[in-house]
Structures are given as structure tokens and as C-alpha cells.
Design a protein around this motif. Sequence first.
Motif, PDB file in Angstrom:
ATOM      1  N   ALA A  84      32.618 -70.042 -37.364  1.00  0.00           N
ATOM      2  CA  ALA A  84      32.477 -71.213 -38.249  1.00  0.00           C
ATOM      3  C   ALA A  84      33.579 -71.207 -39.316  1.00  0.00           C
ATOM      4  CB  ALA A  84      31.100 -71.209 -38.904  1.00  0.00           C
ATOM      5  N   LEU A  85      33.885 -70.017 -39.850  1.00  0.00           N
ATOM      6  CA  LEU A  85      34.951 -69.930 -40.865  1.00  0.00           C
ATOM      7  C   LEU A  85      36.299 -70.313 -40.262  1.00  0.00           C
ATOM      8  CD1 LEU A  85      34.438 -66.753 -43.086  1.00  0.00           C
ATOM      9  CD2 LEU A  85      33.780 -69.105 -43.494  1.00  0.00           C
ATOM     10  N   ARG A 125      36.909 -72.150 -37.703  1.00  0.00           N
ATOM     11  CA  ARG A 125      36.963 -73.585 -37.397  1.00  0.00           C
ATOM     12  C   ARG A 125      37.089 -74.399 -38.686  1.00  0.00           C
ATOM     13  NH1 ARG A 125      39.105 -76.052 -34.713  1.00  0.00           N
ATOM     14  NH2 ARG A 125      37.818 -77.919 -34.606  1.00  0.00           N
ATOM     15  N   ARG A 126      36.411 -73.954 -39.744  1.00  0.00           N
ATOM     16  CA  ARG A 126      36.446 -74.684 -41.016  1.00  0.00           C
ATOM     17  C   ARG A 126      37.881 -74.800 -41.540  1.00  0.00           C
ATOM     18  NH1 ARG A 126      37.903 -76.845 -44.495  1.00  0.00           N
ATOM     19  NH2 ARG A 126      37.118 -77.258 -46.582  1.00  0.00           N
TER      20      ARG A 126
END
Lengths: 292, 120
Positions: A247-248, A250-251
Motif C-alpha cells: 500500500a505504501l 502504491r501510494r
Amino acid sequence: MDREREQTAQSFGEEVVKVVRFRVQRFRPEEGKAYVQEFQVPVYRGMTVLDGLHYVRDNLDSTLAYRFSCRMGVCGSCGMFINGFPRLACQTQILELGSDTVDVRPMPNYPVVKDLVPDLGPLFEKHRTVRPYVIRDPRELEQPTGEFLQKPEELEEFLQFTYCIKCGLCLTACPTVATDPQYLGPQALAQAYRYCKDTRDAGMDERLKVAAGTEGPWRCHLAGACSEACPKGVDPALGIQLLKRLALLRRWRLKKPHRPAPLAGERTGVSRRPGIPEPPPPTVESEGSASS
Amino acid sequence: MREATLWTLHLAAGIVILVLLAVHMGIMHLEDILAAMGTGYPDPLSWTSVVVRSKKLLFTVAYVLLLGTALYHGLYGLRNILLELNPGRVAARVIQWLVLALGISLFVLGTVAAIVAYVR
Ligand code: SF4
Ligand code: FES
């Protein structure tokens, strides 16, 4: 040991090693109050806690409610809190507990339906919200024309998470779920990672919107109790951390979503080996046959 | 992906705190470092030394940075603890705004104090 028990032991076809005290938590919704009932259970070598409960139900109290199906650690139905630890009753041998008392309670962190039967609704609801399936062009999924190609090393990346049998024991063990019932929990988050890493999937960002939301991996306290409790050797705590990293990345756009695996083309120049049967016909109607 | 942003800031704040605390420990316990930084007052706890440090831009910036990162890091943790008590949607929003307001107030207060000490 009384005659009746001896007969039961003989009916087991096994030699009874000792008699164990089963302390079983009972709960009848109509009474709304939980209490503990004790039973004396003769135990033979290899006898599981589930066998013990069968003994109680068949011989001592036929009203005892508990859930099971496969009796071989596959269906995930018989999760219980046995001697203070979340375990599958069918996989837990009584003698291996090394105690003369077997304490059996329904799984904590779930509402109880009756006696040892938990309501697993929250587990499945959380699982459903992370979209635990391959997301890609619906036409391809509904009218398949070939297999999605995946290399063995790509499968290796998430293989262990596919062994989850949805028994829900990890949510029972999780201290965060105990205080925050909204937290998606180890099972759903590990599955979210499993599908995000699946090269056949094209829905990483869509899935992360929910799986990496407020109730996502950020709530994990790294207790690791889920991984210790998992009867299938899955490491959901690892899955949560990997999902957090994904998630990080991709963020901050440090990782591109993988391209969904291509479809296998028509096989040419190969023939079926003699003796290998034809595959069954597709279960989904092809466009041609649907219109005919 | 708001949570991913907040978490990244949490990690980044942790790293900054680690570095600044290492510098702080060095200054407090290895007095020669303070002398090397040109304060001229190697006893870190003496009044004059504290005042001299507060008049150096490098220290003022470090104070404000430490204040900001420590507040963010700590209050992010507090927010999570409170949200894990599962307070309900409205209460959760109120909690987040209150924590944010608390953080900003303390940051402004501390920053003003550091700047006043620097310019006076
Ligand atoms: S991760 Fe393990 S403990 Fe959790 S539901 Fe799946 S099989 Fe059960
Ligand atoms: S009965 Fe299926 S896992 Fe225990």
C-alpha cells in the motif's frame, strides 16, 4: 471406570488410556447465560477433542451443540478455544494437551450462537469486503477462452496464503480484533495481499482502497498471535506487513500494478497423451451456446 | 490511501526523531561536541549554555523540527489507540479533529516560544 465406559471404549476398538475431565462452556440463547458443564470422557490414543465432544453428545448430553464437518483439518468448521488456545478440535489430540482437564470454549471475538457454535458472520463479511477473487475484464471471466498463464515463481509469491481454510482462529487470537471489532483482521488482510500479488489479477488498486483503509493493516500491533494460532501454517501477520508495504509503495507510486497475466493461446502441435481423459465441458456457457 | 500517507509520515517522523535524539544525547553527554558546535559553553545544562543554544538558528530549527515530529508521532499513536476503542463514526471524527487541534496548538505554542527565544 464403569461398565458403560468400558463398553464405549470397546466400541472405539481402542484401549482407553485414561479418563479426562471435559469442562465445556454451555450457552443457550433462550437463557442468555453461559455456564460450564463437566463431563468425564474416556480417552484412547489418537483421540481428538472433537472425538471427545462426539462422545459427550452420543453418551452424556445429546443437547451439546458444536460445529464440524470434515474431521480432518480441511473445512475449518471446528475452531474452538481449547485449554486457552485457539485450535481446531479435529486436529487437537487430547493426550497431546498433557492435561487431565480439557477446557473447551467457543472462539472468543465472535458472537456465540449456542454452546460451542460461534457466529462466523463477521469473518466472512470482512473477507468479502476485500474482494477475495481475481478481478479483471468480466468478459474474460464470464466467457473464458483460455487459462491465465502464471509462472511457478509467481505462484510462490503468495502460495502460503492460499492455504487459508477460513476457520477464523486468527481473529480469535488477535488482540486488536478483541478491542476493535471493525478491524479487518489477519484473515481478510492476508487474503487481500494474496489476491493483490496474484499475477492473474488486475484489481490491486481497487482492492487496496478497502483493504488499506482506516481498518486495514495500520491497525496491526504486530502481536503475531494470528500466525501462532493458524492451524494451516499460514503466516497472516506476514501477509499484513507485506500488504502494508504494498500500500505504501502504491501510494507513492514506487510500484506499478502488475499487468494481468496473459491468456494461454490455442495449443498447437501437441496431442493428448494416450489414456489421459478429456477435460469436462466448461461450466460457463460460451457466447455461441448461450445464444443458441 | 489517506491512511498510507499518515503511516508514511509516522515512519518519517520516527526516523527524524531518532536522528535528533541521537544528536541530543551526543550534545548532553559528550560535552566536546557542544564546544565543537561553537557554543563556547561546554556545560550543556548551564543557564548560559541553554540561552546561547536557543539563539542559534541551527538549534532553533532543530527544536521546532523535534517538536513537530514528536507531536505528530505521539498524537498519531494516540489517535489510533482512541479509534481502536471503536467509538462510532461521529465520535471518531470528533476525536480526530480534537487530536489535530491539540497537536496544532502545542506546535504553535512551542514554535512561538522557540522563535521568541531566538530573536530576543
Ligand atoms: S489464516 Fe489461518 S487461522 Fe486465519 S482463517 Fe486462515 S487458516 Fe484460519
Ligand atoms: S472438522 Fe473440518 S477442520 Fe475440523
